[in-house]
Write an enzyme that holds these catalytic residues in place. Sequence first.
Site, PDB file in Angstrom:
ATOM      1  N   ASP A   1      -5.677  -7.402   3.964  1.00 39.61           N
ATOM      2  CA  ASP A   1      -5.200  -6.020   3.823  1.00 39.61           C
ATOM      3  C   ASP A   1      -4.924  -5.193   5.642  1.00 39.61           C
ATOM      4  O   ASP A   1      -6.639  -5.544   6.250  1.00 39.61           O
ATOM      5  CB  ASP A   1      -6.003  -4.835   3.575  1.00 39.61           C
ATOM      6  CG  ASP A   1      -5.272  -3.421   3.395  1.00 39.61           C
ATOM      7  OD1 ASP A   1      -6.195  -2.611   1.941  1.00 39.61           O
ATOM      8  OD2 ASP A   1      -4.747  -3.358   4.664  1.00 39.61           O
TER       9      ASP A   1
ATOM     10  N   HIS B   1      -7.918   1.014  -4.271  1.00 39.75           N
ATOM     11  CA  HIS B   1      -8.730   0.315  -3.281  1.00 39.75           C
ATOM     12  C   HIS B   1      -9.727   0.743  -2.537  1.00 39.75           C
ATOM     13  O   HIS B   1      -9.673   2.227  -2.205  1.00 39.75           O
ATOM     14  CB  HIS B   1      -8.147  -0.041  -1.485  1.00 39.75           C
ATOM     15  CG  HIS B   1      -8.857  -0.540  -0.827  1.00 39.75           C
ATOM     16  ND1 HIS B   1      -8.078  -1.146   0.555  1.00 39.75           N
ATOM     17  CD2 HIS B   1     -10.516  -0.597  -0.457  1.00 39.75           C
ATOM     18  CE1 HIS B   1      -9.068  -0.937   1.621  1.00 39.75           C
ATOM     19  NE2 HIS B   1     -10.287  -1.131   1.092  1.00 39.75           N
TER      20      HIS B   1
ATOM     21  N   GLY C   1      -9.172   3.244   6.900  1.00 39.10           N
ATOM     22  CA  GLY C   1      -8.808   4.720   6.971  1.00 39.10           C
ATOM     23  C   GLY C   1      -7.992   4.728   7.226  1.00 39.10           C
ATOM     24  O   GLY C   1      -7.275   6.635   6.876  1.00 39.10           O
TER      25      GLY C   1
ATOM     26  N   GLY D   1      -3.695   3.929   8.335  1.00 46.97           N
ATOM     27  CA  GLY D   1      -2.726   2.259   8.005  1.00 46.97           C
ATOM     28  C   GLY D   1      -2.068   2.590   9.667  1.00 46.97           C
ATOM     29  O   GLY D   1      -2.235   3.597  10.042  1.00 46.97           O
ATOM     30  N   GLY D   2      -0.767   1.298   9.659  1.00 51.76           N
ATOM     31  CA  GLY D   2      -0.479   1.307  11.018  1.00 51.76           C
ATOM     32  C   GLY D   2      -1.202   0.962  12.351  1.00 51.76           C
ATOM     33  O   GLY D   2      -0.541   0.892  13.437  1.00 51.76           O
TER      34      GLY D   2
ATOM     35  N   SER E   1       0.564  -1.246   0.012  1.00 56.98           N
ATOM     36  CA  SER E   1      -0.392   0.157   0.354  1.00 56.98           C
ATOM     37  C   SER E   1       0.610   0.889  -0.260  1.00 56.98           C
ATOM     38  O   SER E   1       2.344   1.061   0.589  1.00 56.98           O
ATOM     39  CB  SER E   1      -1.011  -0.065   1.363  1.00 56.98           C
ATOM     40  OG  SER E   1      -1.461   1.085   1.299  1.00 56.98           O
TER      41      SER E   1
ATOM     42  N   ASP F   1      -4.961   2.960  -2.074  1.00 57.56           N
ATOM     43  CA  ASP F   1      -6.342   3.114  -0.932  1.00 57.56           C
ATOM     44  C   ASP F   1      -6.307   4.748  -0.823  1.00 57.56           C
ATOM     45  O   ASP F   1      -6.396   5.999  -0.741  1.00 57.56           O
ATOM     46  CB  ASP F   1      -5.086   3.864   0.199  1.00 57.56           C
ATOM     47  CG  ASP F   1      -4.893   1.555   1.137  1.00 57.56           C
ATOM     48  OD1 ASP F   1      -3.503   1.985   1.745  1.00 57.56           O
ATOM     49  OD2 ASP F   1      -5.582   1.317   1.129  1.00 57.56           O
TER      50      ASP F   1
HETATM   51  C1  DX5 Z   1      -6.276   1.844   5.519  1.00 57.11           C
HETATM   52  C2  DX5 Z   1      -5.521   0.819   3.817  1.00 57.11           C
HETATM   53  C3  DX5 Z   1      -4.406  -0.008   4.481  1.00 57.11           C
HETATM   54  C4  DX5 Z   1      -3.029   0.463   5.036  1.00 57.11           C
HETATM   55  C5  DX5 Z   1      -1.959  -0.258   5.184  1.00 57.11           C
HETATM   56  O1  DX5 Z   1      -7.093   2.341   5.434  1.00 57.11           O
HETATM   57  O2  DX5 Z   1      -6.640   0.221   3.229  1.00 57.11           O
HETATM   58  O3  DX5 Z   1      -3.970  -0.170   3.502  1.00 57.11           O
HETATM   59  O4  DX5 Z   1      -3.314   1.451   4.446  1.00 57.11           O
HETATM   60  O5  DX5 Z   1      -2.682  -1.144   5.919  1.00 57.11           O
HETATM   61  P1  DX5 Z   1      -1.516  -1.718   7.322  1.00 57.11           P
HETATM   62  O6  DX5 Z   1      -0.199  -0.008   7.609  1.00 57.11           O
HETATM   63  O7  DX5 Z   1      -1.470  -1.855   8.783  1.00 57.11           O
HETATM   64  O8  DX5 Z   1      -0.767  -2.384   6.607  1.00 57.11           O
END
Ligand code: DX5
Length: 229
Positions: free
Chosen positions: A180, A71, A147, A149-150, A13, A40
């Site tokens: 994801d 996405h 919404g 990441g992390g 992502s 995203d």
């Molecule tokens: C969050 C996105 C994810 C995110 C990645 O809504 O859909 O793709 O950016 O998640 P992490 O950082 O947990 O890999």
Amino acid sequence: MSASPRGIEIVPSVLPADFARLGEECQALEAAGADRIQWDVMDGQFVPNITIGPDVIAAIRPLVSVPFEAHLMVNDPDHMLGRWVDAGCEVIIVHAESTVHLHKSLTAVSDLGARAAVAINPSTPVDAIRHILDLVDMVLVMTINPGFGGQSYLPSMEPKLRELRQLVLDEALDIDIEVDGGVNTSTIADVAAAGANVLVSGSALFRYEEGLAFGIADLRSRAEAADRR
Ligand code: DX5
């Protein structure tokens, strides 16, 4: 759980990437061995965040040849489906919760010549998409609330993953199962063992001190080892 016939794919992502150097970041991800790049897309309504539009993706498209997936974490995606395809996305992921007529939305994606995929949030059951699986090339099971990441991975999604995997096997469907959210070195083996073969990683991948290529290879080898369990 049997291994997926389609094999493991690692899909970064770009949400954690340096948005001031997005083109270079995508070139680095391609060089590092990404199987696909996930954009995203967020509208501040379906999720409490706003990210990028089709013009940004179109600007990056000519810089790399690696496939793109959009996405769509947006309400009412239908009116802009063509914009994401025209921007260069080969895969369009529509959230089951984002459109009243999901069958129509997914059919529209295929009619545009793109690969249709459906995403389901943590609270959405597999039953909600049972009757449209013939329309998709991939199902994305969210293991966080979308919404940002992390966030921390939700292991409570693993029974849903196993249920979906069994349904795919029972109906002999040729589709990918993507996960994801919170995919990292500690969770990826469980995710693959539960049935996912396409793994999205954002924050964990960009955190590798050894760099993106090492990170993609490390995540891939961990998933492949678990996939053979
Ligand atoms: C969050 C996105 C994810 C995110 C990645 O809504 O859909 O793709 O950016 O998640 P992490 O950082 O947990 O890999």
